[in-house]
Design an enzyme around this catalytic site. Structure first.
Site, mmCIF file in Angstrom:
data_model
loop_
_atom_site.group_PDB
_atom_site.id
_atom_site.type_symbol
_atom_site.label_atom_id
_atom_site.label_comp_id
_atom_site.label_asym_id
_atom_site.label_seq_id
_atom_site.Cartn_x
_atom_site.Cartn_y
_atom_site.Cartn_z
ATOM 1 N N PRO C 105 3.194 -10.081 0.339
ATOM 2 C CA PRO C 105 3.578 -9.614 1.674
ATOM 3 C C PRO C 105 2.388 -9.104 2.481
ATOM 4 O O PRO C 105 1.508 -8.449 1.941
ATOM 5 C CB PRO C 105 4.552 -8.473 1.394
ATOM 6 C CG PRO C 105 4.972 -8.622 -0.013
ATOM 7 C CD PRO C 105 3.918 -9.378 -0.731
ATOM 8 N N GLY C 107 0.625 -6.616 4.557
ATOM 9 C CA GLY C 107 0.772 -5.169 4.680
ATOM 10 C C GLY C 107 0.978 -4.487 3.340
ATOM 11 O O GLY C 107 1.201 -3.287 3.281
ATOM 12 N N CYS C 108 0.925 -5.247 2.237
ATOM 13 C CA CYS C 108 0.995 -4.644 0.906
ATOM 14 C C CYS C 108 -0.408 -4.582 0.332
ATOM 15 O O CYS C 108 -1.170 -5.525 0.472
ATOM 16 C CB CYS C 108 1.857 -5.485 -0.031
ATOM 17 S SG CYS C 108 3.580 -5.012 0.011
ATOM 18 N N VAL C 109 -0.729 -3.467 -0.322
ATOM 19 C CA VAL C 109 -2.078 -3.381 -0.890
ATOM 20 C C VAL C 109 -2.031 -3.419 -2.416
ATOM 21 O O VAL C 109 -0.967 -3.378 -3.005
ATOM 22 C CB VAL C 109 -2.822 -2.111 -0.411
ATOM 23 C CG1 VAL C 109 -3.439 -2.376 0.949
ATOM 24 C CG2 VAL C 109 -1.903 -0.926 -0.339
#
Lengths: 134, 102, 109
Positions: C105, C107-109
């Site tokens: 996704p 915006g996922c780190v």
């Protein structure tokens, strides 16, 4: 992390390079961190919002399609400069219809695109904490 | 020696088009492709420094690139003839030399 | 790389499919089995939802967005992080997107 007013200024065409796609990814990432995000489309950037793009015909990603998800990311302010549209013979009717649920109006379904004059938009730039250019 | 000019940049992103139009001759042809097709938008084609109507050589734009960008045929300058990529290739073979502006 | 039924599918270093078109239900089941998860109808609802979301927007939604969008489309009882984390303990954004054949996704780190 304090909320900052961040505006992304988009001047690139949608399929000429990867700029438009990169801008969108950065917008989505920063929106996921609860920032106060606004987008501005000026000059050739207004082409990104044109309806009826079929980028599969030249093998690129449909950025206009992804813009439709901005509402889910709580990006509710999408400014389009009137003069940039007019200089290209375009009007609001040629643009995609972006919507969001407005928390200040009982989550009513609301249009995200706001046409704004060059002069007003220039003044709006000066009221942001950060401006990013793509 | 007839020359074929190709333009792949928006007229607001650089000066390919200006450079080309000032050098096009009656036996030349100009092909707009990729981002070059934005110049075919009627409103842009009519700008004083562009004026595609007054161009006295053949003018083409690639249909797929127009459609990819959401440009409706009705919004395009009448002087522009839409072509597909095979026709693009055919034109390349028909002219003596190709000037691919960059 | 992922091997399912004798075929090998390219993945990135975190196990996301390189080509979304390679995806099949068997691949989702194999990925889940490797995490000791047996996919239930409740899992499939989310995976199908994600594939439709990606088809519509070309975005693999981050967890906050996924939660909200699931709530709107599948009902409030499913659109909450407790429900989604129960199904996908490694994080509904990351894990569910991987099973659904989507990229990691945004915006996922």
């Amino acid at each position: 992390m304090a909320t900052k007013k961040i505006m992304y200024i988009n001047r690139a065409t949608p399929h000429g390079g990867i700029t438009a796609k990169e801008s969108l990814d950065v917008v989505l990432i920063s929106a996921a961190f609860d920032q106060d995000v606004a987008l501005a489309f000026i000059d050739d950037g207004v082409y990104q919002l044109l309806k009826g793009q079929q980028p599969e015909k030249s093998g690129s990603r449909n950025v206009a399609k992804s813009f439709a998800a901005l509402g889910d990311y709580d990006v509710r302010k999408v400014y389009v400069e009137q003069e940039s549209l007019a200089e290209r013979g375009l009007s609001e009717a040629d643009l995609v219809d972006l919507r969001h649920e407005n928390p200040e109006d009982d989550y009513r379904d609301t249009a995200s695109i706001r046409l704004i004059s060059r002069e007003k938009l220039a003044r709006l730039f000066s009221r942001q904490d950060v401006l990013f250019n793509f | 020696m007839a020359i074929l000019h190709t333009i792949n940049q928006s007229p607001d992103a650089g000066d390919q088009l200006r450079a080309c139009l000032s050098r096009a001759m009656p036996d030349s042809a100009v092909i707009l492709y990729e981002d070059g097709v934005y110049a075919a938008l009627d409103k842009i084609a009519q700008r004083p420094n562009i004026e595609l109507q007054k161009l006295d050589c053949k003018l083409y734009a690639v249909r797929d690139d127009c459609e990819a960008r959401g440009l409706q045929e009705t919004a395009l300058c009448k002087k522009v003839k839409l072509i597909d990529y095979p026709e693009f290739v055919e034109l390349v073979t028909r002219y003596d030399v190709v000037q691919a502006w960059s | 790389m992922l091997e399912v039924n004798g075929r090998v599918y390219p993945t990135d270093e975190e196990g996301y499919l390189e080509n979304i078109s390679d995806w099949s239900e068997a691949i989702a089941e194999a990925m889940a089995a490797a995490d000791d998860i047996k996919l239930s109808e409740a899992h499939w609802d989310i995976l199908r939802f994600l594939r439709e979301y990606y088809h519509e927007y070309e975005i693999a939604p981050a967890v906050r967005v996924l939660t909200k969008a699931v709530g709107r489309r599948l009902g409030k009882d499913k659109g909450n992080s407790k429900y989604l984390y129960n199904l996908f303990p490694d994080g509904p954004g990351k894990q569910a997107c991987r099973y659904a054949g989507l990229p990691k996704p945004t915006g996922c780190v």
